[in-house]
Design an enzyme around this catalytic site. Structure first.
Site: not given
Ligand code: NAD
Length: 359
Positions: A191, A142, A247, A223, A251
């Site tokens: 990852k 970001y 992020d 994942d 959620d």
């Protein structure tokens, strides 16, 4: 004791939920003999309407001179068509950056009184959900280099994920410190089978773990973590991860505990002054109707008390008051079910404040 708290009410339901939290903080002040001096600088759409920018310098100054910041939420349809740099959400990224808040901490707890609110089957939630996501907040993709360039296939857009050892070390330390006082397990999510930034993340976290021999470190690919969260969330204690993975996973973690209106968060840096806010947005669909659930904001105020003001007993008093009000059957519309007692946003604030006073 006397404390200065900046309250960034923001937009939509922001003023309603922060007012409810203030009524609870006022009860704490009476019960424990403190004085909270509130300041109300503007952020988001409210600041755009007055000053033309989502984060006026005066707001940054007011926050920097406070011991803690409580935030409602920003944004709404009124400002949706403004250019990107003038959107209310820019105010949020800006204040996190200005205060150097690199760690976002989101506890996800399934309250026993609200087990039915989880979308997961009972057999999955029977062992409870009590985890914390520690998300790096001001680095990664970001904030990395981005842009448009020409490629053999025509115009191409790119964003860059980059992490330094220092950035990973400081967020990892926060996660391990937190785990020490919980169930002493950190799951670092990356990852590393694909990304170089994740490989550096993994080796750096392993190095930090050496200073915390009592805390178990586990590594998990993102994942798999997304899948494990809905398969068996009780396996997680502290999840440590990067800005973008955090992020998304936070959620998901919020959703499996039921209502978005229940979960608090804190954003911390190297100074004691943190920023505390509910995880949800400004809910324009219910703004002004006194229908929002203020519990996420009230629990954020509890995190503020313990983390920035060093008032653990006061924080526990607020958390216990929330539990008692829920166990007495009071519910805002988002968590209401037949047989419960209906509470508006302001009523819920008053009920929790009363429980603090009467404990
Ligand atoms: P949202 O979280 O505001 O709302 C999603 C749904 O959840 C809505 O149906 C809403 O009514 C409900 N909801 C949210 N908080 C609630 C509460 N406390 N009690 C009861 N119900 C609640 O997300 P959205 O609709 O995607 O976004 C609305 C605006 O908020 C947008 O402008 C968005 O950019 C902004 N936003 C701000 C923040 C923030 O300030 N931290 C975070 C997310 C979204």
């Amino acid at each position: 004791m006397e404390f200065k708290i900046a309250v960034l009410q923001g937009d939509g339901i922001g003023p309603e939920i922060t007012n409810a939290a203030i009524s609870v903080l006022d009860a704490v002040a009476i019960k424990f003999g403190h004085k909270f001096n509130y300041r109300f600088p503007l952020i988001g759409g409210a600041a755009i309407d007055r000053d033309g920018v989502p984060l006026p310098q005066s707001t940054i100054d007011e926050c920097k001179s406070s011991q803690a910041v409580l935030l409602g939420a920003v944004g709404g349809p009124k400002w949706d068509n403004l250019p990107g740099h003038l959107r209310p959400e820019k105010g949020l990224l800006g204040i996190r950056n200005a205060l150097g808040l690199y760690a976002n901490i989101r506890p996800a707890l399934l309250h026993s009184e609200l087990k039915g609110a989880s979308p997961l089957k009972n057999e999955i939630t029977k062992n409870g959900i009590d985890l914390v996501v520690v998300r790096e907040l001001i680095g990664g993709i970001y904030f990395g280099e981005r842009g448009l360039r020409n490629s053999p296939n025509g115009k191409q857009a790119y964003d860059t994920e980059a992490y330094s050892v220092k950035e990973v070390e400081r967020i990892a330390r926060i996660a391990f410190d937190l785990a020490k006082n919980r169930r002493r397990k950190v799951t670092s999510v990356d990852k590393a089978n694909v990304l170089d930034s994740s490989k550096l993340w993994r080796t750096t976290v392993a190095k930090v773990a050496e200073s915390f021999p009592d805390v178990q470190l586990e590594n998990m690919f993102v994942d798999n973590a997304a899948m494990q969260l809905v398969r068996d969330p009780s396996q997680f204690d502290v999840i440590l991860t990067s800005n973008m993975f955090g992020d998304i996973l936070s959620d998901e973690a919020a959703m499996i505990t039921g209502s978005i209106g229940l979960l608090p968060s804190s954003s911390l840096g190297d100074s004691k002054c943190g920023l505390f806010e509910p995880i949800h947005g400004s809910a324009p669909d219910i703004a002004g109707k006194d229908a929002a659930n203020p519990i996420a904001t009230i629990l954020s105020a509890a995190m503020l008390l313990v983390t920035s003001l060093d008032l653990p007993a006061e924080a526990t008093a607020v958390e216990n008051a929330v539990k008692r009000v829920l166990s007495k059957g009071w519910r805002t519309p988002d968590i209401y079910s037949t047989g419960s007692k209906k509470a508006t946003c302001s009523k819920m604030g008053e009920l929790i404040a009363l429980e603090v006073l009467n404990a």
